[in-house]
Enzyme design. Structure first.
Site, PDB file in Angstrom:
ATOM      1  N   TYR A   1      -4.631   4.362   8.001  1.00  0.00           N
ATOM      2  CA  TYR A   1      -5.990   3.793   8.056  1.00  0.00           C
ATOM      3  C   TYR A   1      -6.691   4.111   9.375  1.00  0.00           C
ATOM      4  CZ  TYR A   1      -3.706   1.025   4.393  1.00  0.00           C
ATOM      5  OH  TYR A   1      -2.993   0.610   3.313  1.00  0.00           O
TER       6      TYR A   1
ATOM      7  N   SER B   1       0.790  -1.242   0.000  1.00  0.00           N
ATOM      8  CA  SER B   1       0.000   0.000   0.000  1.00  0.00           C
ATOM      9  C   SER B   1       0.817   1.284   0.000  1.00  0.00           C
ATOM     10  CB  SER B   1      -0.968   0.009   1.179  1.00  0.00           C
ATOM     11  OG  SER B   1      -2.081  -0.763   0.845  1.00  0.00           O
TER      12      SER B   1
ATOM     13  N   TYR C   1      -3.482  -2.207 -10.637  1.00  0.00           N
ATOM     14  CA  TYR C   1      -3.419  -1.948  -9.186  1.00  0.00           C
ATOM     15  C   TYR C   1      -2.523  -2.985  -8.498  1.00  0.00           C
ATOM     16  CZ  TYR C   1      -4.841  -2.045  -4.290  1.00  0.00           C
ATOM     17  OH  TYR C   1      -4.820  -2.081  -2.908  1.00  0.00           O
TER      18      TYR C   1
ATOM     19  N   VAL D   1       1.013  -3.738   3.816  1.00  0.00           N
ATOM     20  CA  VAL D   1       0.746  -4.994   4.513  1.00  0.00           C
ATOM     21  C   VAL D   1       1.890  -6.012   4.408  1.00  0.00           C
ATOM     22  CG1 VAL D   1      -0.471  -6.256   2.686  1.00  0.00           C
ATOM     23  CG2 VAL D   1      -1.288  -6.411   5.059  1.00  0.00           C
TER      24      VAL D   1
ATOM     25  N   LYS E   1       0.285   3.377  -2.927  1.00  0.00           N
ATOM     26  CA  LYS E   1      -0.828   4.335  -3.020  1.00  0.00           C
ATOM     27  C   LYS E   1      -0.310   5.779  -2.978  1.00  0.00           C
ATOM     28  CE  LYS E   1      -4.369   1.228  -1.154  1.00  0.00           C
ATOM     29  NZ  LYS E   1      -3.911  -0.088  -0.790  1.00  0.00           N
TER      30      LYS E   1
HETATM   31  N1  GLN Z   1      -2.136  -5.236  -2.134  1.00  0.00           N
HETATM   32  C1  GLN Z   1      -2.787  -5.093  -0.869  1.00  0.00           C
HETATM   33  C2  GLN Z   1      -4.295  -5.111  -1.032  1.00  0.00           C
HETATM   34  O1  GLN Z   1      -4.777  -4.519  -1.933  1.00  0.00           O
HETATM   35  C3  GLN Z   1      -2.355  -3.810  -0.224  1.00  0.00           C
HETATM   36  C4  GLN Z   1      -2.967  -3.598   1.147  1.00  0.00           C
HETATM   37  C5  GLN Z   1      -2.037  -2.957   2.129  1.00  0.00           C
HETATM   38  O2  GLN Z   1      -0.826  -2.935   1.980  1.00  0.00           O
HETATM   39  N2  GLN Z   1      -2.597  -2.481   3.220  1.00  0.00           N
HETATM   40  O3  GLN Z   1      -4.992  -5.697  -0.282  1.00  0.00           O
END
Ligand code: GLN
Length: 310
Positions: free
Chosen positions: A244, A66, A192, A262, A69
């Site tokens: 988050y 993530s 994505y 994650v 992002k």
């Molecule tokens: N690729 C993961 C997902 O889309 C990324 C989520 C994350 O790092 N929090 O679920």
């Protein structure tokens, strides 16, 4: 004021203290993330002058997840105008898990680009701006921001998520239902997931943080990689939404723009001073690295980094 030697000593202490944390689990909802060595731990700092401090496994590659992002948000701010972006994604924290669907369903627009729904909507906008060249174009910007000649995608992690990412598929279908996608669901998801599977190290994450800390310029370089205005927008959303449903506590205690992934990575920016990249794959229920969060908290406290601390 902390000089470089003092910072090095504080980083040593923080690294050793965070190393003691063995709680948390490997993220297993993406099967390939569950096969890494849970003991890996890297901590890198790159300051705005390009000075570096590295402790532990700072050259071990892992997928950015993530933290992508942040980069995708930068990409979209560089190629789409504010009104177009605002029609597809807001800038409000959700107070929900990163892959939550509840608020998207109720409000019919993703809350912010740092949660999955927002990042998937952003990915679609990148495809609209760059057509078939979207992957190449975005990865070029990823590489520049990370300070690498080029970036690689971890195909095994990519395929693992492509095969199992049903929640993201559900989110993308919901976005499509709300007329927030201009491209087929599977094509948007592919891009994505590819962005999430870009390989980084704590050293390259720290470089990314330093570019943001320098308002868009790489350390020691005069040329801007991205506009300062775009960096301000991205860091604002990182500050309020990057962690988050832990964002409030994070701002309260640490007070710095950050983004967790994650895989166990964490990017922290100290505006005007430095970028920090941390990796340790055991994560908490919110998908944040336990050692990473602890180290971030200690660094902020001991180096006096909280933005609101006078
Ligand atoms: N690729 C993961 C997902 O889309 C990324 C989520 C994350 O790092 N929090 O679920």
């Amino acid at each position: 004021m902390n000089g470089p030697e003092n910072i090095g000593r504080v980083v040593d202490e923080v690294y050793q203290e965070a190393l003691k944390i063995t709680e948390g689990d490997l993220a297993s909802y993406i099967p390939e993330l569950a096969v890494v060595d849970p003991e890996l731990f890297g901590l890198s700092i790159c300051d705005v002058e390009g000075n570096r401090i590295n402790r532990g496994n700072t050259r071990h590659p892992f997928t950015i997840q993530s933290v992508s992002k942040v980069l995708s948000h930068i990409c979209v701010l560089a190629c789409q105008d504010d009104d177009t972006i605002a029609k597809r994604v807001g800038v409000e924290p959700t107070g929900e898990d990163f892959d939550s669907i509840i608020k998207l369903d109720r409000h019919r627009r993703p809350f912010n680009p740092m949660v999955n729904a927002g990042a998937i909507a952003v990915t679609d906008l990148l495809m609209s701006a760059h057509g078939d060249g979207a992957l190449e174009k975005t990865l070029q910007l990823y590489a520049r921001m990370l300070g690498c000649a080029r970036v690689e995608i971890d195909e095994t992690v990519f395929l693992s998520e492509l095969r199992t990412g049903e929640r993201n598929r559900a989110i993308a279908h919901l976005l499509n239902n709300f007329k927030l996608l201009d491209h087929p669901v599977e094509e948007v998801l592919q891009l994505y997931f590819k962005h999430c599977s870009v390989q980084v190290t704590t050293e390259t994450l720290a470089h990314l943080g330093a570019v943001l800390a320098r308002r868009g310029r790489a350390p020691t370089q005069d040329q801007a990689l991205v506009e300062p205005d775009c960096v301000r927008k991205v860091m604002s959303v990182m500050l309020s939404c990057g962690m988050y449903n832990y964002a409030g506590q994070w701002i309260y205690e640490v007070g710095l723009p950050a983004k967790s992934g994650v895989s166990g990575c964490l990017l922290i920016v100290v505006p005007g001073r430095m970028g920090i990249g941390i990796y340790s794959p055991r994560v908490d229920v919110r998908g944040s690295s336990l050692r990473g969060v602890h180290a971030g908290r200690l660094l902020s406290e001991r180096l006096g980094l909280h933005l609101l601390a006078g």
